[in-house]
Write a protein that holds these residues in place. Structure first.
Motif, PDB file in Angstrom:
ATOM      1  N   SER A  78       6.253   3.767  -2.387  1.00  0.00           N
ATOM      2  CA  SER A  78       6.769   5.044  -1.893  1.00  0.00           C
ATOM      3  C   SER A  78       6.515   6.178  -2.873  1.00  0.00           C
ATOM      4  O   SER A  78       6.994   7.292  -2.672  1.00  0.00           O
ATOM      5  CB  SER A  78       8.282   4.926  -1.626  1.00  0.00           C
ATOM      6  N   GLY A  79       5.790   5.892  -3.933  1.00  0.00           N
ATOM      7  CA  GLY A  79       5.461   6.926  -4.900  1.00  0.00           C
ATOM      8  C   GLY A  79       6.568   7.224  -5.885  1.00  0.00           C
ATOM      9  O   GLY A  79       6.517   8.236  -6.595  1.00  0.00           O
ATOM     10  N   ALA A  80       7.588   6.369  -5.951  1.00  0.00           N
ATOM     11  CA  ALA A  80       8.660   6.552  -6.920  1.00  0.00           C
ATOM     12  C   ALA A  80       8.287   5.890  -8.238  1.00  0.00           C
ATOM     13  O   ALA A  80       7.545   4.902  -8.265  1.00  0.00           O
ATOM     14  CB  ALA A  80       9.964   5.962  -6.387  1.00  0.00           C
ATOM     15  N   LEU A  81       8.809   6.441  -9.323  1.00  0.00           N
ATOM     16  CA  LEU A  81       8.625   5.842 -10.635  1.00  0.00           C
ATOM     17  C   LEU A  81       9.673   4.743 -10.807  1.00  0.00           C
ATOM     18  O   LEU A  81      10.871   4.994 -10.680  1.00  0.00           O
ATOM     19  CB  LEU A  81       8.799   6.899 -11.726  1.00  0.00           C
ATOM     20  N   VAL A  82       9.237   3.527 -11.067  1.00  0.00           N
ATOM     21  CA  VAL A  82      10.166   2.404 -11.184  1.00  0.00           C
ATOM     22  C   VAL A  82      10.637   2.272 -12.633  1.00  0.00           C
ATOM     23  O   VAL A  82       9.828   2.231 -13.562  1.00  0.00           O
ATOM     24  CB  VAL A  82       9.506   1.090 -10.722  1.00  0.00           C
ATOM     25  N   VAL A  83      11.958   2.228 -12.792  1.00  0.00           N
ATOM     26  CA  VAL A  83      12.592   1.973 -14.081  1.00  0.00           C
ATOM     27  C   VAL A  83      13.437   0.718 -13.929  1.00  0.00           C
ATOM     28  O   VAL A  83      14.224   0.595 -12.978  1.00  0.00           O
ATOM     29  CB  VAL A  83      13.475   3.155 -14.522  1.00  0.00           C
ATOM     30  N   THR A  84      13.292  -0.216 -14.851  1.00  0.00           N
ATOM     31  CA  THR A  84      13.988  -1.494 -14.739  1.00  0.00           C
ATOM     32  C   THR A  84      14.460  -1.974 -16.109  1.00  0.00           C
ATOM     33  O   THR A  84      13.919  -1.555 -17.139  1.00  0.00           O
ATOM     34  CB  THR A  84      13.064  -2.556 -14.116  1.00  0.00           C
ATOM     35  N   ILE A 135       8.344  12.218   7.011  1.00  0.00           N
ATOM     36  CA  ILE A 135       7.061  12.157   6.323  1.00  0.00           C
ATOM     37  C   ILE A 135       7.246  12.614   4.877  1.00  0.00           C
ATOM     38  O   ILE A 135       7.969  13.570   4.601  1.00  0.00           O
ATOM     39  CB  ILE A 135       6.021  13.063   7.009  1.00  0.00           C
ATOM     40  N   PHE A 136       6.611  11.908   3.951  1.00  0.00           N
ATOM     41  CA  PHE A 136       6.631  12.316   2.548  1.00  0.00           C
ATOM     42  C   PHE A 136       5.260  12.027   1.932  1.00  0.00           C
ATOM     43  O   PHE A 136       4.469  11.250   2.470  1.00  0.00           O
ATOM     44  CB  PHE A 136       7.732  11.586   1.764  1.00  0.00           C
ATOM     45  N   ASN A 137       5.002  12.653   0.817  1.00  0.00           N
ATOM     46  CA  ASN A 137       3.733  12.478   0.109  1.00  0.00           C
ATOM     47  C   ASN A 137       3.952  11.531  -1.071  1.00  0.00           C
ATOM     48  O   ASN A 137       4.663  11.877  -2.013  1.00  0.00           O
ATOM     49  CB  ASN A 137       3.218  13.829  -0.391  1.00  0.00           C
ATOM     50  N   PRO A 138       3.372  10.333  -1.045  1.00  0.00           N
ATOM     51  CA  PRO A 138       3.626   9.374  -2.126  1.00  0.00           C
ATOM     52  C   PRO A 138       3.062   9.824  -3.470  1.00  0.00           C
ATOM     53  O   PRO A 138       3.427   9.267  -4.510  1.00  0.00           O
ATOM     54  CB  PRO A 138       2.936   8.099  -1.638  1.00  0.00           C
ATOM     55  N   THR A 180      -0.181   3.499 -10.993  1.00  0.00           N
ATOM     56  CA  THR A 180       0.361   2.695  -9.896  1.00  0.00           C
ATOM     57  C   THR A 180      -0.278   3.076  -8.571  1.00  0.00           C
ATOM     58  O   THR A 180      -0.658   2.216  -7.772  1.00  0.00           O
ATOM     59  CB  THR A 180       1.887   2.868  -9.813  1.00  0.00           C
ATOM     60  N   ALA A 181      -0.400   4.388  -8.309  1.00  0.00           N
ATOM     61  CA  ALA A 181      -0.993   4.844  -7.054  1.00  0.00           C
ATOM     62  C   ALA A 181      -2.438   4.380  -6.931  1.00  0.00           C
ATOM     63  O   ALA A 181      -2.884   3.944  -5.857  1.00  0.00           O
ATOM     64  CB  ALA A 181      -0.907   6.366  -6.959  1.00  0.00           C
ATOM     65  N   THR A 230       0.846  -1.190   0.000  1.00  0.00           N
ATOM     66  CA  THR A 230       0.000   0.000   0.000  1.00  0.00           C
ATOM     67  C   THR A 230       0.882   1.241   0.000  1.00  0.00           C
ATOM     68  O   THR A 230       2.059   1.191   0.372  1.00  0.00           O
ATOM     69  CB  THR A 230      -0.908   0.033   1.240  1.00  0.00           C
ATOM     70  N   LEU A 231       0.327   2.345  -0.437  1.00  0.00           N
ATOM     71  CA  LEU A 231       1.083   3.591  -0.466  1.00  0.00           C
ATOM     72  C   LEU A 231       1.532   3.977   0.937  1.00  0.00           C
ATOM     73  O   LEU A 231       0.753   3.937   1.891  1.00  0.00           O
ATOM     74  CB  LEU A 231       0.237   4.712  -1.071  1.00  0.00           C
ATOM     75  N   GLN A 232       2.784   4.353   1.052  1.00  0.00           N
ATOM     76  CA  GLN A 232       3.378   4.716   2.336  1.00  0.00           C
ATOM     77  C   GLN A 232       3.576   6.232   2.416  1.00  0.00           C
ATOM     78  O   GLN A 232       3.804   6.898   1.402  1.00  0.00           O
ATOM     79  CB  GLN A 232       4.731   4.033   2.506  1.00  0.00           C
ATOM     80  N   THR A 233       3.503   6.757   3.617  1.00  0.00           N
ATOM     81  CA  THR A 233       3.839   8.168   3.847  1.00  0.00           C
ATOM     82  C   THR A 233       5.040   8.307   4.784  1.00  0.00           C
ATOM     83  O   THR A 233       5.578   9.396   4.945  1.00  0.00           O
ATOM     84  CB  THR A 233       2.656   8.925   4.473  1.00  0.00           C
TER      85      THR A 233
END
Length: 449
Positions: free
Chosen positions: A366-372, A269-272, A419-420, A242-245
């Motif tokens: 964590s709201g990051a864009l995943v690149v793989t 604290i961060f905003n996902p 994703t969110a 789940t989205l984390q803050t």
């Protein structure tokens, strides 16, 4: 002759599985015969002379002598072929029907009436990631109203409930007093959750428990499919994310890596859902390998140009343990992703497994864009829709496009929203628990969901 050809006493499976009966081992070894992945010829070629010292039974030797020592069970070429074939079928998992959630509680109640209690077992001496997975599995089962306890190898064997799941059998049954649990009454009555990739020594160590268990949950859809083809009850299962803050706890703030963070990336604290203002352009957390060494060395100029945070763990450090700095380190990985625009995944070797923990639990959550670099296909998460996928040699160009180009930023926001929205869906949690209960009930012989 290989050193893992030592003979067993008549009543034991092997000197490496002293509490595992020969009869159960022979029955379990037969399951190997149904696995196209396993080849008698390949195994004998990899371990010349070894099988001759154990009654000449290749399957029995692989399970009871080779596997407990982490010896290779399959040739890499055969693994690659099997994963490719499995990928054609393992992505067929159907999307949930709408009535699942509305009728979930009735089915959960029926299951709970038969199995009100459950234990999730995980080694106290193993990788801290496994404890996170154990906690996620417990949460999934509690969603159905079950009384779930997380236990370790120091628990009372005699108190095992009928519904028991062992997370990471390669650790639980091989570390410390966990070896005492590798016995018929435990293994054949348990379900196991495998997290390891087919070509690794850790998967080999898990194999005796996998083939002797009541059923297998596997984090890889391809591995679950291969087990199912061999007649081993198996289900692809990824714990919920789940989205984390917030990841860090107060005790983590003294970790040396926190000092290395940019000042505006130290807030707990961060905003996902906020992306453009993140202070770190790209981050990576992972252990060393020749493939990663080559990638980062070859692209050092690109990472120097960006605001980069790369934690590259040397192998001699060993696994990230829960009773060392490991707990802080895994939370730090999520925290850094929460302050990064891009969370990068580079495969350790030539086998392109979908790295769920790094890509989903840490990066996407964590709201990051995943690149793989290219992954084996996933049944629900798709490149271009939930993450970006590119050949390793082109990843530097993709990173710069996503970070600096207006069109790239727009495309990044589209994927991040997808994703969110997916991770915010409560329905997905009920669907996952419902599928777990259905699988468990079928193997336990119940009439549940």
């Amino acid at each position: 002759m290989n050193n893992f050809s030592r003979l067993a006493k008549p009543e034991e499976a092997s000197s490496y599985l002293p509490h595992f009966s020969r009869s159960l081992a022979e029955k379990s070894a037969r399951r190997l015969t149904a696995m196209p992945l396993f080849s008698e010829k390949d195994y004998r070629e990899m371990h010349p002379g070894a099988v001759d010292g154990s009654d000449g039974d290749t399957f029995y030797h692989a399970l009871c002598y080779g596997a407990p020592q982490g010896a290779p069970l399959f040739k890499p070429e055969q693994i690659a072929r099997s994963l490719a074939n499995a990928s054609d079928s393992s992505t067929d998992e159907s999307s949930p029907a709408a009535p699942v959630v509305s009728s979930f509680h009735d089915r959960a109640g029926a299951f709970r009436a038969q199995y009100p209690h459950a234990s999730v077992y995980v080694s106290s001496l193993g990788n801290t990631f496994m404890k996170e997975i154990a906690g996620d599995l417990a949460l999934d089962l509690r969603r159905a109203g079950l009384d779930v306890v997380i236990q370790d190898e120091n628990s009372d064997i005699a108190s095992m409930p009928p519904l028991s799941i062992v997370v990471a059998p390669h650790e639980f049954f091989t570390l410390g007093v966990g070896k005492e649990w590798m016995r018929d009454a435990v293994v054949s009555a348990s379900f196991v959750y495998n997290t390891e990739q087919l070509h690794t020594p850790w998967f080999a160590k898990a194999m005796p428990a996998i083939v002797a268990s009541q059923g297998v949950f596997d984090i890889s859809p391809q591995a679950a499919h291969l087990f199912g083809e061999a007649g081993i009850p198996a289900m692809h299962l990824e714990p919920g994310a789940t989205l984390q803050t917030r990841w860090l706890e107060d005790e983590d703030m003294d970790h040396p890596l926190v000092d290395a963070l940019p000042t505006n990336a130290k807030g707990q604290i961060f905003n996902p859902r906020a992306w453009t203002g993140r202070p770190i352009d790209v981050s990576f957390f992972g252990s060393e390998s020749a493939r990663r060494e080559s990638f980062f060395g070859r692209n050092a100029a690109t990472f120097a140009k960006l605001s980069s945070f790369i934690y590259y763990r040397r192998q001699w450090h060993g696994p990230i343990l829960d009773y060392t700095e490991g707990r802080s380190l895994t939370r730090l990985a999520g925290h850094v992703a929460g302050h990064s625009k891009i969370s990068l995944n580079i495969h350790r070797d030539e086998f392109p497994y979908f790295e769920w923990h790094r890509m989903v639990r840490q990066g996407m959550a964590s709201g990051a864009l995943v690149v793989t670099d290219p992954c084996l296909p996933h049944p629900h998460l798709r490149p271009g829709e939930h993450f970006f996928e590119e050949e390793a040699r082109h990843i530097p160009n993709l990173l710069e496009w996503l970070i600096f180009d207006v069109d790239g930023q727009r495309d990044a926001q589209r994927v991040l929203k997808n994703t969110a929205d997916l991770l915010s869906s409560n329905e997905a949690n009920f669907v996952r628990t419902d599928a777990m209960l259905s699988f468990l009930s079928k193997q336990l012989g119940g009439t549940g969901p």
